[in-house]
Write an enzyme that holds these catalytic residues in place. Structure first.
Site, PDB file in Angstrom:
ATOM      1  N   ASP A   1       1.133  -1.018  -0.377  1.00 46.57           N
ATOM      2  CA  ASP A   1      -0.204  -0.149   0.114  1.00 46.57           C
ATOM      3  C   ASP A   1       0.751   1.358  -0.015  1.00 46.57           C
ATOM      4  O   ASP A   1       2.205   1.590  -0.710  1.00 46.57           O
ATOM      5  CB  ASP A   1      -0.767  -0.099   1.509  1.00 46.57           C
ATOM      6  CG  ASP A   1      -2.495   0.495   0.705  1.00 46.57           C
ATOM      7  OD1 ASP A   1      -1.847   1.956   0.509  1.00 46.57           O
ATOM      8  OD2 ASP A   1      -2.960  -0.258   0.803  1.00 46.57           O
TER       9      ASP A   1
ATOM     10  N   HIS B   1      -3.886   6.385   3.072  1.00 49.65           N
ATOM     11  CA  HIS B   1      -4.690   5.103   2.663  1.00 49.65           C
ATOM     12  C   HIS B   1      -3.862   3.316   3.611  1.00 49.65           C
ATOM     13  O   HIS B   1      -4.788   2.900   3.922  1.00 49.65           O
ATOM     14  CB  HIS B   1      -4.274   5.025   1.375  1.00 49.65           C
ATOM     15  CG  HIS B   1      -5.721   3.541   0.727  1.00 49.65           C
ATOM     16  ND1 HIS B   1      -5.013   2.935   0.774  1.00 49.65           N
ATOM     17  CD2 HIS B   1      -6.360   3.454   0.252  1.00 49.65           C
ATOM     18  CE1 HIS B   1      -5.472   1.886   0.122  1.00 49.65           C
ATOM     19  NE2 HIS B   1      -6.779   2.678   0.324  1.00 49.65           N
TER      20      HIS B   1
ATOM     21  N   LEU C   1     -19.991  11.671  18.716  1.00 45.66           N
ATOM     22  CA  LEU C   1     -20.086  10.500  18.459  1.00 45.66           C
ATOM     23  C   LEU C   1     -20.394   8.989  19.343  1.00 45.66           C
ATOM     24  O   LEU C   1     -20.742   8.792  19.614  1.00 45.66           O
ATOM     25  CB  LEU C   1     -18.259  10.134  18.173  1.00 45.66           C
ATOM     26  CG  LEU C   1     -17.838   9.390  17.605  1.00 45.66           C
ATOM     27  CD1 LEU C   1     -18.831   8.464  16.053  1.00 45.66           C
ATOM     28  CD2 LEU C   1     -16.951   8.764  17.790  1.00 45.66           C
TER      29      LEU C   1
ATOM     30  N   ILE D   1     -23.828   6.904  18.437  1.00 49.05           N
ATOM     31  CA  ILE D   1     -23.267   5.316  18.512  1.00 49.05           C
ATOM     32  C   ILE D   1     -24.237   5.208  20.155  1.00 49.05           C
ATOM     33  O   ILE D   1     -24.819   3.813  19.464  1.00 49.05           O
ATOM     34  CB  ILE D   1     -21.883   5.365  19.477  1.00 49.05           C
ATOM     35  CG1 ILE D   1     -20.498   5.417  17.571  1.00 49.05           C
ATOM     36  CG2 ILE D   1     -21.826   3.290  19.890  1.00 49.05           C
ATOM     37  CD1 ILE D   1     -19.286   5.688  18.499  1.00 49.05           C
TER      38      ILE D   1
ATOM     39  N   ASP E   1     -15.223 -13.348  -3.619  1.00 48.50           N
ATOM     40  CA  ASP E   1     -15.973 -14.466  -2.574  1.00 48.50           C
ATOM     41  C   ASP E   1     -16.408 -13.948  -1.882  1.00 48.50           C
ATOM     42  O   ASP E   1     -16.968 -14.917  -0.821  1.00 48.50           O
ATOM     43  CB  ASP E   1     -14.472 -14.705  -2.441  1.00 48.50           C
ATOM     44  CG  ASP E   1     -12.897 -15.203  -3.575  1.00 48.50           C
ATOM     45  OD1 ASP E   1     -13.764 -16.255  -4.406  1.00 48.50           O
ATOM     46  OD2 ASP E   1     -12.695 -14.709  -4.135  1.00 48.50           O
TER      47      ASP E   1
ATOM     48  N   SER F   1     -11.246  -1.281  -0.430  1.00 51.71           N
ATOM     49  CA  SER F   1      -9.858  -0.808   0.201  1.00 51.71           C
ATOM     50  C   SER F   1     -10.243  -0.971   1.396  1.00 51.71           C
ATOM     51  O   SER F   1      -9.086  -1.028   2.469  1.00 51.71           O
ATOM     52  CB  SER F   1      -9.511   0.606  -0.064  1.00 51.71           C
ATOM     53  OG  SER F   1      -8.543   0.756  -1.079  1.00 51.71           O
TER      54      SER F   1
END
Length: 840
Positions: free
Chosen positions: A231, A270, A292, A296, A474, A502
């Site tokens: 990567d 990334h 946040l 949640i 798959d 990704s």
């Protein structure tokens, strides 16, 4: 040798002779056509061009004085003669591959034809780019107690190909950066195994949603397993990854610059984000007033008090990978900018990982590759072949399916490798709702924008099957709005929501690490195929999607472990791919070349789609989709219900959409013709990514129309639709036909009528995109303007299009030379072709 060529006009038929040549060192003086001698000679020698790929040849034309990166396929691994030739021509060798026959080199473009004459060289390709398989992200950088806003990044800003399909974050109703709330007063900590064991499970975690905590209960956290991440590098000092990264190497274009290094905060984020999804073991500490935490708590079990971790007054939000104790090794192949790199660099990265295992440096268990690109030979190209070799030496390779969905047959390489575990991207309800709350700064909004209580396969995720009919992907895993580690200069300890295959791929890599940890103690003979079978057999089926959307289903790591334990045939090995193959028939409506299909879609749920696949032929000249009787059933105050329309051409394994992500709110119509796309009615947000795609003809093969209920819709919607395909009655002014052999040339001259100012040449052949394997013929043109021979558009007919098409427009068009080349004939020794000419 000589070959019969048939020539016809609207009024007559002529059988003549043309020369089929291996080289053009002496060309076409005195060639007769229709009784007229063409006296001008074509002034170019193109000997050796049969070994040059079409994309590379374009670079030779465009950059004749510049250096070009090439991938050289050789007949064997004795590279001495080829290397000497490269150096003699002023080039240099960048990589010598050890496990596939080939080299990567850089040399002057005007020397490539000379290199092609080397008898030890089989083919020379443009060293084509590969890209991280990302769709979008929002960053949430954190430094203890400091406050940072999100950074909104458009999906086009990251991927130079601009090939992301599916829902974008830049629709009209998505807020700008100024509207996004920051995290307030957040602290970060790294968690030990003992602290992880104190945590109360939450459906907001990837490990809970995808079954990893069942393995954790057995003491299996991935310890002793090594995952190589190919990567952008990994920032090993990130709080989520402390102690996880045991080493790395930089093979990227940054080598030799100030950005060289696999473990830099200046590297693109990334790879660090991917690493956190595999082996993260951190947490953030927030107050109960934080959005946040509140979001949640709205959709999952509220995060627990942090007092037992030494932080009274805080709530702890764990950020855990699937295998938090797995070890990581970083192979940096992408530069610090995140830009794409050549396929050869990816191949060198895979080879480096193989070498680590074979020379005993590290016991590499898994290669994780959140990257990919198109392939012309699914499962059998150089990169896919190398993946299969890595698997044969005991390394499980996990690869992204790609972000070219939702049309069928869009799986890219290396995900198209037979032995790769190929991963599709799903949206999990809790992750998705929390993100929408956070991005809009409005608790509870997520219920309105994601109504499904089960994971959904997202539109951008590439679909199967492969061209030869193998089942891919798959498995599927969460790939939407995944919160994980993030780094950039000045924000080395950041977090980010990111989306793409990704983000789904490393979740599966972590699950394989869990299987490997268990197997190394209790099932030492387990193979990569055993792991793949277990992952698939343990998956949870998602209703509303088929096997080409989701693979075997949604990942459940604990179920996979149970399947591995119960496997009666440990030690399975992959068989060789069949030596015979053909294009899989994926058509599902009765249109072939021309016809009408009418139907209705009733009560289509948000995030689900219906695909209509039909065959177009050489005669097809228009495709019309008409949508009527739209019932949107708007149930929320935001009026977001709409259909999304995707229309994909016959090309496979790549982005080739004429229309993408067009939102339809009422009656609408889309018309596709040769080199033109139009739409009308209640349509907004039409996304057309690739100008190259837009100028292609309607190519024979399977056209795919996908009608989706936008996943942000609040309920089922309905419509009626009509697909109408028509044929072109136009007759060419002249037609030539014949057959051509692999790597052979046919050349002939044409004398347009006096006064001609426009000539269109279209080359058709039998085994086009409607067949697999697809043969590739190229057409090169030279023409005389009365004074000089003109090469433009000399190579406009050397593309992946079928038909190849060249248009010449000028005040005066004299003699034309046509060179046809049998570039790749996978089906046999010869290919039938037809060249149609239109004047004016």
């Amino acid at each position: 040798m000589y070959t019969a060529l048939k020539y016809s006009t609207k009024n007559n038929l002529l059988v003549g002779l043309v020369v089929s040549l291996l080289a053009f060192s002496a060309v076409f003086g005195g060639l007769l056509l229709n009784g007229t001698q063409l006296t001008a000679k074509a002034p170019v020698n193109i000997s050796g061009i049969e070994k040059i790929s079409m994309s590379l040849f374009e670079n030779i034309r465009l950059n004749s004085q510049e250096s070009v990166n090439v991938l050289i396929e050789t007949l064997d691994m004795n590279y001495k003669i080829v290397k000497a030739e490269i150096l003699k021509l002023g080039g240099n060798v960048r990589f010598e591959f050890k496990y596939v026959k080939g080299l990567a080199a850089t040399l002057p473009a005007n020397a490539i034809l000379k290199l092609a004459s080397n008898e030890n060289i089989k083919k020379i390709y443009l060293d084509s780019p590969r890209y991280p398989a990302l769709s979008s992200f929002k960053s949430m950088p954190l430094v203890d107690g400091e406050e940072f806003p999100f950074a909104l990044v458009d999906r086009n800003a990251f991927d130079e190909r601009k090939h992301f399909s599916g829902e974008s974050l830049d629709k009209e109703f998505v807020p700008t950066v100024d509207q996004v709330a920051p995290l307030n007063d957040a602290l970060t900590i790294t968690l030990s195994q003992e602290q992880i064991e104190l945590l109360e499970p939450s459906t907001y975690w990837n490990p809970f949603a995808m079954g990893a905590i069942g393995a954790w209960a057995l003491g299996d956290y991935g310890q002793g397993s090594l995952v190589v991440v190919i990567d952008t590098g990994i920032y090993a000092d990130h709080f989520m990854l402390s102690g996880s990264v045991i080493g790395g190497v930089d093979l990227s274009p940054d080598v030799g610059t100030s950005y060289e290094g696999w473990n830099l905060s200046s590297n693109h984020w990334h790879g660090t984000h991917v690493a956190g999804i595999i082996a993260g073991h951190g947490a953030i500490l927030v107050h109960s007033s934080d959005l946040l935490y509140r979001s949640i708590s709205t959709y999952a079990m509220p995060p627990q008090e942090a007092s037992s971790f030494g932080y009274p007054g805080y709530k702890i939000i764990p950020l855990l990978g699937m295998a938090p104790l797995a070890q990581l090794y970083a192979i940096k192949v992408f530069p610090h900018t995140g830009a794409g790199v050549s396929e050869s660099i990816i191949i060198s990265g895979i080879e480096y990982a193989i070498e680590l295992k074979l020379n005993g440096t590290y016991d590499v268990d898994v290669i994780s590759m959140s990257l990919g690109g198109p392939t012309l030979f699914d499962g059998r190209d150089l990169e896919d072949t190398l993946v299969d070799y890595a698997t044969s030496v005991g390394i499980t390779v996990v690869a992204a399916a790609g972000n070219e969905g939702p049309a069928s047959m869009t799986i890219g390489s290396p995900g198209s490798a037979e032995s790769a575990i190929t991963v599709a991207a799903a949206a999990h309800p809790v992750n998705t709702r929390v993100f929408w709350d956070y991005v809009y700064n409005r608790q509870g909004l997520g219920w309105q924008l994601f109504t499904s209580d089960t994971p959904q396969i997202y539109a951008f995720s590439s679909r199967g099957p492969t061209s030869d009919g193998r089942e891919k992907p798959d498995i599927s895993a969460t790939g939407m709005f995944v919160l994980s580690s993030y780094n950039e200069p000045g924000w080395p300890q950041g977090l980010a929501f990111a989306s793409g295959t990704s983000m789904a791929t490393p979740a599966v890599s972590g699950a394989v690490a869990l299987l490997n940890t268990y197997a190394e103690t209790f099932i030492p003979a387990a193979s990569p195929l055993d792991y793949k079978q277990a992952i698939k057999n343990g998956a949870e089926w998602l209703e509303g999607y088929d096997k080409y959307d989701q693979g075997a289903g949604y990942l459940n790591a604990y179920n996979a472990l149970v399947e591995l334990v119960d496997d009666p045939s440990i030690g399975d090995l992959y068989p060789l791919l069949p030596s015979e193959y053909e294009l899989a028939d994926i058509t599902n409506i009765p249109i072939v070349g021309t016809g009408v299909y009418e139907d209705s879609i009733e009560g289509l749920k948000p995030g689900l789609s219906q695909e209509f696949i039909f065959q177009v032929t050489e005669a097809t000249d228009s495709i019309k989709l008409t949508i009527t009787d739209v019932i949107l059933n708007k149930r929320n105050p935001y009026d977001l219900n709409s259909f999304e329309i995707y229309i994909q051409s016959a090309k496979r394994t790549m982005y080739a959409y004429w229309i993408e992500t067009a939102n339809v709110w009422g009656n609408a119509q889309f018309i596709i013709t040769d080199y033109s796309q139009t739409w009308s009615g209640a349509v907004t947000g039409v996304y057309q990514l690739d100008p190259y795609t837009l100028r292609t003809a309607i190519e024979p093969g399977y056209v795919k129309i996908v009608i989706e209920n936008d996943w942000t819709s609040s309920g089922p919607i309905s419509c009626s639709f009509r697909i109408e395909v028509t044929a072109d009655p136009t007759t060419p002014d002249e037609t030539y036909s014949g057959s051509i052999d692999q790597h052979k040339w046919i050349a002939f001259g044409i004398s347009p009528p006096t006064g001609t100012q426009k000539v269109t040449l279209e080359l058709w052949w039998t085994n086009d995109w409607s067949k697999y394997p697809t043969n590739d013929l190229d057409m090169y043109i030279q023409w005389f303007n009365g004074t000089d021979w003109v090469f433009e558009p000399f190579i406009e007919g050397a593309t992946l299009n079928s038909p190849e098409r060249v248009v010449i427009e000028a005040p005066a068009i004299g003699s034309i030379y046509v060179y046809l080349y049998g570039y790749a004939l996978w089906t046999g020794v010869s290919e039938d072709w037809t060249l149609d000419l239109y004047y004016g």
